[in-house]
Each structure stands twice: as C-alpha cells, then as structure tokens.
Design an enzyme around this catalytic site. Structure first.
Site, PDB file in Angstrom:
ATOM      1  N   TYR A 155       5.511  49.795  45.650  1.00  0.00           N
ATOM      2  CA  TYR A 155       5.294  50.984  45.008  1.00  0.00           C
ATOM      3  C   TYR A 155       4.686  51.929  46.390  1.00  0.00           C
ATOM      4  O   TYR A 155       4.261  51.266  47.451  1.00  0.00           O
ATOM      5  CB  TYR A 155       3.859  51.013  44.195  1.00  0.00           C
ATOM      6  CG  TYR A 155       4.268  50.703  42.964  1.00  0.00           C
ATOM      7  CD1 TYR A 155       4.344  51.417  41.775  1.00  0.00           C
ATOM      8  CD2 TYR A 155       4.396  49.116  42.457  1.00  0.00           C
ATOM      9  CE1 TYR A 155       4.687  51.286  40.457  1.00  0.00           C
ATOM     10  CE2 TYR A 155       4.979  49.001  41.338  1.00  0.00           C
ATOM     11  CZ  TYR A 155       4.967  50.116  40.152  1.00  0.00           C
ATOM     12  OH  TYR A 155       5.472  49.542  38.964  1.00  0.00           O
ATOM     13  N   TYR A 164      10.150  42.854  40.554  1.00  0.00           N
ATOM     14  CA  TYR A 164       9.560  42.947  42.155  1.00  0.00           C
ATOM     15  C   TYR A 164       8.196  41.967  41.905  1.00  0.00           C
ATOM     16  O   TYR A 164       7.908  41.735  40.596  1.00  0.00           O
ATOM     17  CB  TYR A 164       9.180  44.271  42.363  1.00  0.00           C
ATOM     18  CG  TYR A 164       7.947  44.925  41.455  1.00  0.00           C
ATOM     19  CD1 TYR A 164       6.490  44.537  41.503  1.00  0.00           C
ATOM     20  CD2 TYR A 164       8.360  45.705  40.354  1.00  0.00           C
ATOM     21  CE1 TYR A 164       5.773  45.046  40.852  1.00  0.00           C
ATOM     22  CE2 TYR A 164       7.456  46.243  39.425  1.00  0.00           C
ATOM     23  CZ  TYR A 164       6.157  45.929  39.646  1.00  0.00           C
ATOM     24  OH  TYR A 164       5.353  46.586  38.669  1.00  0.00           O
ATOM     25  N   ARG A 202       7.525  40.367  38.109  1.00  0.00           N
ATOM     26  CA  ARG A 202       7.628  41.507  37.105  1.00  0.00           C
ATOM     27  C   ARG A 202       8.967  41.943  36.789  1.00  0.00           C
ATOM     28  O   ARG A 202       9.773  42.173  37.723  1.00  0.00           O
ATOM     29  CB  ARG A 202       6.716  42.738  37.112  1.00  0.00           C
ATOM     30  CG  ARG A 202       5.227  42.082  37.476  1.00  0.00           C
ATOM     31  CD  ARG A 202       4.362  43.200  36.871  1.00  0.00           C
ATOM     32  NE  ARG A 202       4.648  43.260  35.466  1.00  0.00           N
ATOM     33  CZ  ARG A 202       4.492  44.272  34.504  1.00  0.00           C
ATOM     34  NH1 ARG A 202       4.123  45.468  35.084  1.00  0.00           N
ATOM     35  NH2 ARG A 202       4.509  44.149  33.308  1.00  0.00           N
ATOM     36  N   HIS A 224      10.872  47.953  35.607  1.00  0.00           N
ATOM     37  CA  HIS A 224      10.503  48.894  34.581  1.00  0.00           C
ATOM     38  C   HIS A 224       9.927  50.204  35.132  1.00  0.00           C
ATOM     39  O   HIS A 224       9.833  50.273  36.266  1.00  0.00           O
ATOM     40  CB  HIS A 224       9.004  48.214  33.947  1.00  0.00           C
ATOM     41  CG  HIS A 224       7.999  47.836  34.909  1.00  0.00           C
ATOM     42  ND1 HIS A 224       7.829  46.662  35.450  1.00  0.00           N
ATOM     43  CD2 HIS A 224       6.702  48.703  35.456  1.00  0.00           C
ATOM     44  CE1 HIS A 224       6.768  46.611  36.464  1.00  0.00           C
ATOM     45  NE2 HIS A 224       6.357  47.758  36.370  1.00  0.00           N
ATOM     46  N   HIS A 235       6.557  52.831  34.596  1.00  0.00           N
ATOM     47  CA  HIS A 235       5.277  53.144  33.864  1.00  0.00           C
ATOM     48  C   HIS A 235       5.379  54.787  33.160  1.00  0.00           C
ATOM     49  O   HIS A 235       5.719  55.544  33.925  1.00  0.00           O
ATOM     50  CB  HIS A 235       4.299  53.045  34.825  1.00  0.00           C
ATOM     51  CG  HIS A 235       4.084  51.837  35.472  1.00  0.00           C
ATOM     52  ND1 HIS A 235       3.055  50.806  35.090  1.00  0.00           N
ATOM     53  CD2 HIS A 235       4.586  51.111  36.458  1.00  0.00           C
ATOM     54  CE1 HIS A 235       3.011  49.764  35.590  1.00  0.00           C
ATOM     55  NE2 HIS A 235       3.958  49.794  36.630  1.00  0.00           N
TER      56      HIS A 235
HETATM   57  C1  BEZ Z   1       2.704  46.825  37.894  1.00  0.00           C
HETATM   58  O1  BEZ Z   1       2.622  47.748  38.590  1.00  0.00           O
HETATM   59  O2  BEZ Z   1       3.368  47.205  37.188  1.00  0.00           O
HETATM   60  C2  BEZ Z   1       1.827  45.732  37.769  1.00  0.00           C
HETATM   61  C3  BEZ Z   1       1.849  45.086  39.060  1.00  0.00           C
HETATM   62  C4  BEZ Z   1       0.676  43.823  38.998  1.00  0.00           C
HETATM   63  C5  BEZ Z   1       0.052  43.649  37.867  1.00  0.00           C
HETATM   64  C6  BEZ Z   1       0.314  44.444  36.737  1.00  0.00           C
HETATM   65  C7  BEZ Z   1       1.061  45.338  36.468  1.00  0.00           C
HETATM   66 FE    FE Z   2       4.947  48.364  37.524  1.00  0.00          FE
END
Ligand code: BEZ
Ligand code: FE
Length: 304
Positions: free
Chosen positions: A157, A193, A214, A217, A219
């Site tokens: 990020y 990532y 993860r 995606h 958000h």
């Molecule tokens: C996220 O940015 O999606 C995320 C990253 C770490 C833990 C939970 C969500």
């Molecule tokens: Fe995320």
C-alpha cells in the site's frame, strides 16, 4: 488476608468489577475475566508461556505508528475482526456483504473526478472499475462518497512506502456517485500480497507455518447518509488465495469476474491500450445509521 484457590480467584475477580457504573462495561470486563481465566486453567499456562505472551503483546504495541496498526493485524489474523463483523451484520436483507477494514485505511481520500486513473504513476495492466450504489430495492443513490484503496503491483500500500510522506496517496481516492448512483475509475489490476511480516504478527504467521497472503482485491467504503456504512472488498475471481485468505475475509458474493478486454476504448469512450480489464460490481446498502470508521492509527497521532 483472603486466600483463594484457582476457581475462587475467578469469582473474586469477577466480583471486584461489580460496582462498575456502566452496565455494558461491567459485562464486557467480567466476561473477559471469565474467558481469560478459563484459558489459563484449560492450558495449565506456564510462567514461560505467560511471559512470552506478554512480550509478544508488548512488541505488537511497540510496532504501532500513526500509519501502522499491528493490533488490528493481530485481530485480523486471529479471525477476531471477521467475527466482530459477523456478529454485527447478522441480517443483510440483500445488502452487500461486509468484510474487514484492514490496517491500511489511513484516510486522506481526496475526491477525484470519475474516470481518474488512481494509479497513474504505477506500472501494471490497466483495469476499469464501473460501479453503482443502490438501496435494497435497487433505487440508485446519488451523491454518495465511496472511498477506494488497494495495493500496488508489488503488493504494497502507498502508506507502507517512504514516498508516502512526500508524494501523498496513490491507489487511494474518494468518488461521489452521480445522479444514477454510478461511479467509475481507472487503476491497475491488483495482485495478491502478503500482510506485513516484519513485525510480531507476521513472525507468528511464519513460525506457525501459515502463509501470509491475501487474495487480490480492491477495498470499498460506501458511506451513504441514512444507510449503514458498508466496509467491504471486491476480490478477483481465480486468485489462488481465495480459499486461504490469511485474515479469513473472503465471501463468495464479493468475488467478481474480471473481464480481459482488447477493445480500443474503455467504457467512458477514452482510448485504451490492450489488454485491459473490466471490473463491474454493484453495492447495495441497508437503511440505518452508523459512523464510518476512523483510521485508528491516524486518530492516535491526532490525539497525541
Ligand atoms: C488489507 O489491506 O486488505 C489487509 C491487510 C492486512 C490485514 C487485513 C487486511
Ligand atoms: Fe487490502
């Protein structure tokens, strides 16, 4: 002096909170004591293990900064964030499913015109995102602020990079829905990532042989006045981590089919370089109240 055996001790600690003036606070503290004591009894926790836990929590706190919340990450990987989400959103009534906010909602979402490329400075295959916000009857909602954020092509990020301080947000913006409830923007195709592994939470994940990934995606935080704020993600169909998200955040309804396109124009009529990708997703919000979340780390910094 009163002496307690292990079960009498639990009762004494619970009773010590009996005069707490606020009933909900009293309930939460007494239930916490019950669960913690039960854990200690069930596991016969040793001094070494207790010390390791205290040291781990201390390091978790020390890792937090105004733009990094290691405690949220801990809650996420233990499934607590998704559980809090689940008990607070039991009846969706057709509203879009919710998922974790995550630690990278740091605010600073500037309103941008529809069609903006929010990742203009990043390399990657381009994606056009077209979306609409409606109520539960399908009526479009105009003038709704929608915050979006996602990781770059390397899986980071903007707020995780040193340039954030000087160059500001990237892959992070706010769009306001038009008269038909629509908004659209350009970005890069997100990738899967790892959560940050340079802190105590990541160390725990690696030491316990879990993977830290993860699935890809974007958000979304849809904050329509008079409706419950909707915190969710849209995941990319086909991602190999959809079934094993490290934070347990995937729900079937949130997986979108991303179309690979080669037309010379994107849906807003502007030229496109092939190949590009099209994400189409509608959000349905539920009447109600509620405040959109504040980025926790930033709030700590402002209070300091
Ligand atoms: C996220 O940015 O999606 C995320 C990253 C770490 C833990 C939970 C969500
Ligand atoms: Fe995320």
């Amino acid at each position: 002096m009163t002496q307690f055996n292990d079960t009498e001790l639990t009762a004494a600690v619970i009773e010590s909170f009996d005069e707490t003036p606020e009933p909900r606070t009293k309930f939460l503290l007494q239930e916490l004591v019950k669960s913690l004591h039960e854990y200690v009894r069930k596991t016969d926790l040793t001094f070494d293990e207790w010390h390791t836990a205290i040291e781990f929590l201390t390091r978790t706190g020390q890792k937090c900064t105004p733009i990094r919340q290691e405690f949220i990450l801990l809650s996420d990987v233990l499934g607590v964030s998704m559980l809090v989400d689940a008990v607070n959103h039991r009846d969706r009534d057709g509203a879009t499913e919710t998922t974790v906010l995550g630690p990278f909602y740091v605010g600073e979402h500037k309103v941008m015109p529809h069609g903006t490329d929010v990742s203009a400075n990043l390399a990657g295959e381009r994606m056009f995102v077209q979306s609409r916000v409606t109520d539960l009857d399908g009526k479009p909602l105009a003038g709704v602020p929608v915050d979006i954020w996602h990781a770059d092509g390397d899986g980071y990020y903007d707020s995780q990079k040193p340039e954030y301080a000087t160059e500001g947000p990237s892959s992070r913006a706010r769009f306001v829905t038009d008269a038909d409830g629509r908004f659209f923007f350009r970005t890069i195709l997100p990738c899967s990532y790892p959560i940050p592994t340079d802190g105590p939470v990541g160390e725990m994940i690696l030491q316990t042989r879990r993977h830290p990934m993860r699935p890809a995606h974007v958000h979304f935080l849809v904050n329509a006045p008079g409706y419950q704020p909707l915190i969710t993600h849209v995941f990319m169909e086909g991602d190999k981590y959809l079934d094993s998200d490290v934070v347990f955040g995937v729900k079937d309804e949130l997986i979108a089919k991303i179309e690979k396109r080669s037309d010379p124009q994107m849906p807003d009529g502007k030229p496109a370089e092939a190949p590009w990708h099209l994400m189409t997703y509608e959000f349905h919000v539920k009447p109600g109240a509620g405040e959109a979340p504040q980025p926790m780390g930033v709030r700590v910094a402002e209070d300091a």
